[in-house]
Design a protein around this motif. Structure first.
Motif, PDB file in Angstrom:
ATOM      1  N   ARG A 156       0.785  -1.099   0.124  1.00 52.06           N
ATOM      2  CA  ARG A 156       0.108  -0.184  -0.145  1.00 52.06           C
ATOM      3  C   ARG A 156       0.844   1.007   0.074  1.00 52.06           C
ATOM      4  NH1 ARG A 156      -5.459   0.650   2.648  1.00 52.06           N
ATOM      5  NH2 ARG A 156      -5.114  -1.697   3.021  1.00 52.06           N
ATOM      6  N   ALA A 157       1.875   1.364   0.706  1.00 50.29           N
ATOM      7  CA  ALA A 157       2.876   2.357   0.806  1.00 50.29           C
ATOM      8  C   ALA A 157       3.452   2.664  -0.445  1.00 50.29           C
ATOM      9  CB  ALA A 157       3.915   2.259   1.838  1.00 50.29           C
ATOM     10  N   ALA A 158       3.619   1.631  -1.274  1.00 52.44           N
ATOM     11  CA  ALA A 158       4.573   1.871  -2.494  1.00 52.44           C
ATOM     12  C   ALA A 158       3.342   2.407  -3.713  1.00 52.44           C
ATOM     13  CB  ALA A 158       5.173   0.557  -2.940  1.00 52.44           C
ATOM     14  N   VAL A 159       2.491   1.953  -3.707  1.00 54.93           N
ATOM     15  CA  VAL A 159       1.502   2.352  -4.855  1.00 54.93           C
ATOM     16  C   VAL A 159       1.323   3.808  -5.112  1.00 54.93           C
ATOM     17  CG1 VAL A 159       0.927  -0.022  -5.074  1.00 54.93           C
ATOM     18  CG2 VAL A 159      -0.495   1.776  -3.961  1.00 54.93           C
ATOM     19  N   TYR A 160       0.530   4.132  -6.412  1.00 57.71           N
ATOM     20  CA  TYR A 160       0.134   5.594  -6.459  1.00 57.71           C
ATOM     21  C   TYR A 160      -1.290   5.488  -5.819  1.00 57.71           C
ATOM     22  CZ  TYR A 160      -1.306   9.501  -9.431  1.00 57.71           C
ATOM     23  OH  TYR A 160      -2.120  10.529  -9.630  1.00 57.71           O
ATOM     24  N   SER A 161      -2.181   4.632  -6.298  1.00 58.90           N
ATOM     25  CA  SER A 161      -3.570   4.612  -5.744  1.00 58.90           C
ATOM     26  C   SER A 161      -3.968   3.470  -5.563  1.00 58.90           C
ATOM     27  CB  SER A 161      -4.135   5.279  -6.756  1.00 58.90           C
ATOM     28  OG  SER A 161      -4.399   4.441  -8.049  1.00 58.90           O
ATOM     29  N   VAL A 162      -5.048   3.128  -4.828  1.00 57.10           N
ATOM     30  CA  VAL A 162      -5.505   1.927  -4.261  1.00 57.10           C
ATOM     31  C   VAL A 162      -7.069   1.761  -4.602  1.00 57.10           C
ATOM     32  CG1 VAL A 162      -6.014   0.201  -2.362  1.00 57.10           C
ATOM     33  CG2 VAL A 162      -3.916   1.637  -2.408  1.00 57.10           C
ATOM     34  N   SER A 163      -7.661   0.836  -5.376  1.00 60.42           N
ATOM     35  CA  SER A 163      -9.066   0.552  -5.542  1.00 60.42           C
ATOM     36  C   SER A 163      -9.435  -0.484  -4.868  1.00 60.42           C
ATOM     37  CB  SER A 163      -9.315   0.675  -7.055  1.00 60.42           C
ATOM     38  OG  SER A 163      -9.058   1.728  -7.548  1.00 60.42           O
ATOM     39  N   ASN A 164     -10.584  -0.656  -4.339  1.00 58.74           N
ATOM     40  CA  ASN A 164     -11.309  -1.777  -3.820  1.00 58.74           C
ATOM     41  C   ASN A 164     -11.571  -2.713  -4.753  1.00 58.74           C
ATOM     42  OD1 ASN A 164     -13.193  -3.557  -2.691  1.00 58.74           O
ATOM     43  ND2 ASN A 164     -13.092  -2.342  -0.749  1.00 58.74           N
ATOM     44  N   ILE A 165     -11.034  -3.982  -4.748  1.00 61.45           N
ATOM     45  CA  ILE A 165     -11.468  -5.161  -5.797  1.00 61.45           C
ATOM     46  C   ILE A 165     -12.921  -5.296  -5.874  1.00 61.45           C
ATOM     47  CG2 ILE A 165     -11.175  -7.159  -4.205  1.00 61.45           C
ATOM     48  CD1 ILE A 165      -9.931  -8.759  -6.530  1.00 61.45           C
ATOM     49  N   PHE A 166     -13.873  -5.320  -4.689  1.00 61.78           N
ATOM     50  CA  PHE A 166     -15.009  -5.582  -4.991  1.00 61.78           C
ATOM     51  C   PHE A 166     -16.073  -4.413  -5.579  1.00 61.78           C
ATOM     52  CE2 PHE A 166     -13.576  -7.989  -0.997  1.00 61.78           C
ATOM     53  CZ  PHE A 166     -13.946  -8.919  -1.513  1.00 61.78           C
ATOM     54  N   ASN A 167     -15.471  -3.142  -5.547  1.00 62.22           N
ATOM     55  CA  ASN A 167     -16.043  -2.238  -6.035  1.00 62.22           C
ATOM     56  C   ASN A 167     -15.738  -1.934  -7.627  1.00 62.22           C
ATOM     57  OD1 ASN A 167     -17.217  -1.106  -3.633  1.00 62.22           O
ATOM     58  ND2 ASN A 167     -15.246   0.551  -3.591  1.00 62.22           N
ATOM     59  N   VAL A 168     -14.453  -2.390  -8.107  1.00 64.30           N
ATOM     60  CA  VAL A 168     -13.991  -2.519  -9.413  1.00 64.30           C
ATOM     61  C   VAL A 168     -14.988  -3.801 -10.258  1.00 64.30           C
ATOM     62  CG1 VAL A 168     -12.487  -3.015 -10.993  1.00 64.30           C
ATOM     63  CG2 VAL A 168     -12.083  -1.429  -9.128  1.00 64.30           C
ATOM     64  N   LEU A 169     -14.828  -4.978  -9.634  1.00 67.67           N
ATOM     65  CA  LEU A 169     -15.538  -6.039 -10.066  1.00 67.67           C
ATOM     66  C   LEU A 169     -17.115  -6.045 -10.129  1.00 67.67           C
ATOM     67  CD1 LEU A 169     -13.085  -8.967  -8.862  1.00 67.67           C
ATOM     68  CD2 LEU A 169     -13.106  -7.557 -11.338  1.00 67.67           C
ATOM     69  N   GLY A 170     -17.660  -5.578  -8.884  1.00 67.02           N
ATOM     70  CA  GLY A 170     -18.943  -5.180  -8.920  1.00 67.02           C
ATOM     71  C   GLY A 170     -19.292  -4.042 -10.115  1.00 67.02           C
ATOM     72  N   SER A 171     -18.549  -3.349 -10.607  1.00 63.60           N
ATOM     73  CA  SER A 171     -18.862  -2.396 -11.486  1.00 63.60           C
ATOM     74  C   SER A 171     -18.698  -2.848 -13.122  1.00 63.60           C
ATOM     75  CB  SER A 171     -18.200  -1.158 -11.544  1.00 63.60           C
ATOM     76  OG  SER A 171     -16.645  -1.463 -11.912  1.00 63.60           O
ATOM     77  N   LEU A 172     -18.077  -4.235 -12.845  1.00 59.15           N
ATOM     78  CA  LEU A 172     -17.953  -4.942 -13.998  1.00 59.15           C
ATOM     79  C   LEU A 172     -19.014  -5.777 -14.110  1.00 59.15           C
ATOM     80  CD1 LEU A 172     -14.096  -5.427 -14.296  1.00 59.15           C
ATOM     81  CD2 LEU A 172     -15.325  -3.598 -15.312  1.00 59.15           C
ATOM     82  N   GLY A 173     -19.902  -6.202 -13.348  1.00 60.01           N
ATOM     83  CA  GLY A 173     -21.094  -7.116 -13.353  1.00 60.01           C
ATOM     84  C   GLY A 173     -20.773  -8.428 -12.427  1.00 60.01           C
TER      85      GLY A 173
END
Length: 191
Positions: A156-173
């Motif tokens: 988490r400390a190394a990355v530029y941004s973090v997205s929740n996997i459940f939100n992303v995959l939920g938006s994909l169906g």
């Protein structure tokens, strides 16, 4: 923006199964999602673990091989570059494999060759942090898609941004698997 995408498929399957979600990643939909605003996915990678057979009988060897081939081909049909990760059985019976290491090597090499603006990494393991820091030194930032509750703080400390996997995959169906209601008492279950 240009992206290279890496998916720790074992992390995704484990995380989604534990949440009672369909454990299959809609890779093609993920690429379409990332390319919605005119961005470009240069390549997408995911490991396929080639599990050892349960026994050394011809039937178990064939079953293990056929399962690996079917899974790999399903990924390829969605445009994924499959990284074969052979597994072996340790003396105590546990299965050992190097899918994370193989994914990191492929991502590092591809990012250095293709020079994307971002690596999109779907993972949670802190072992990916050195890869992310190394790419960052080369001017390649990382967007992380993860389960925030399971994500290693080093990653988490190394990355530029973090997205929740459940939100992303939920938006994909994607979403929770609906379990059929139990039959009334005295009625047999459908087979």
């Amino acid at each position: 923006m240009k992206y290279v995408v890496g998916v720790d498929a074992q992390f995704v399957r484990y995380t989604l199964r534990n949440a009672n979600w369909d454990p299959h990643v809609p890779y093609r939909e993920l690429v379409n999602f990332l390319e919605e605003s005119g961005d470009e996915v240069l390549d997408i990678f995911a490991p396929a673990i080639r599990m050892p057979p349960a026994t050394m009988t011809d039937a178990d060897i064939a079953r293990s091989y056929e399962g690996f081939i079917r899974y790999s081909e399903a990924l390829r049909q969605q445009g994924v570059n499959v990284i074969e990760a052979p597994a072996k059985r340790a003396a105590e019976g546990a299965v050992k494999h190097s899918d994370d290491n193989r994914l990191m090597i492929r991502l590092a090499l591809s990012c250095m060759r293709l020079r994307p603006d971002f690596l999109v990494l779907v993972a949670a393991d802190g072992d990916y942090a050195p890869l992310v820091w190394g790419l960052r030194e080369e001017g390649i930032r990382t967007k992380l898609i993860t389960d925030p509750a399971a994500c290693a703080s080093a990653l988490r400390a190394a990355v530029y941004s973090v997205s929740n996997i459940f939100n992303v995959l939920g938006s994909l169906g994607g979403g929770p698997i609906e379990t059929p209601p139990a039959p009334p008492p005295g009625e047999p279950e459908a087979v």
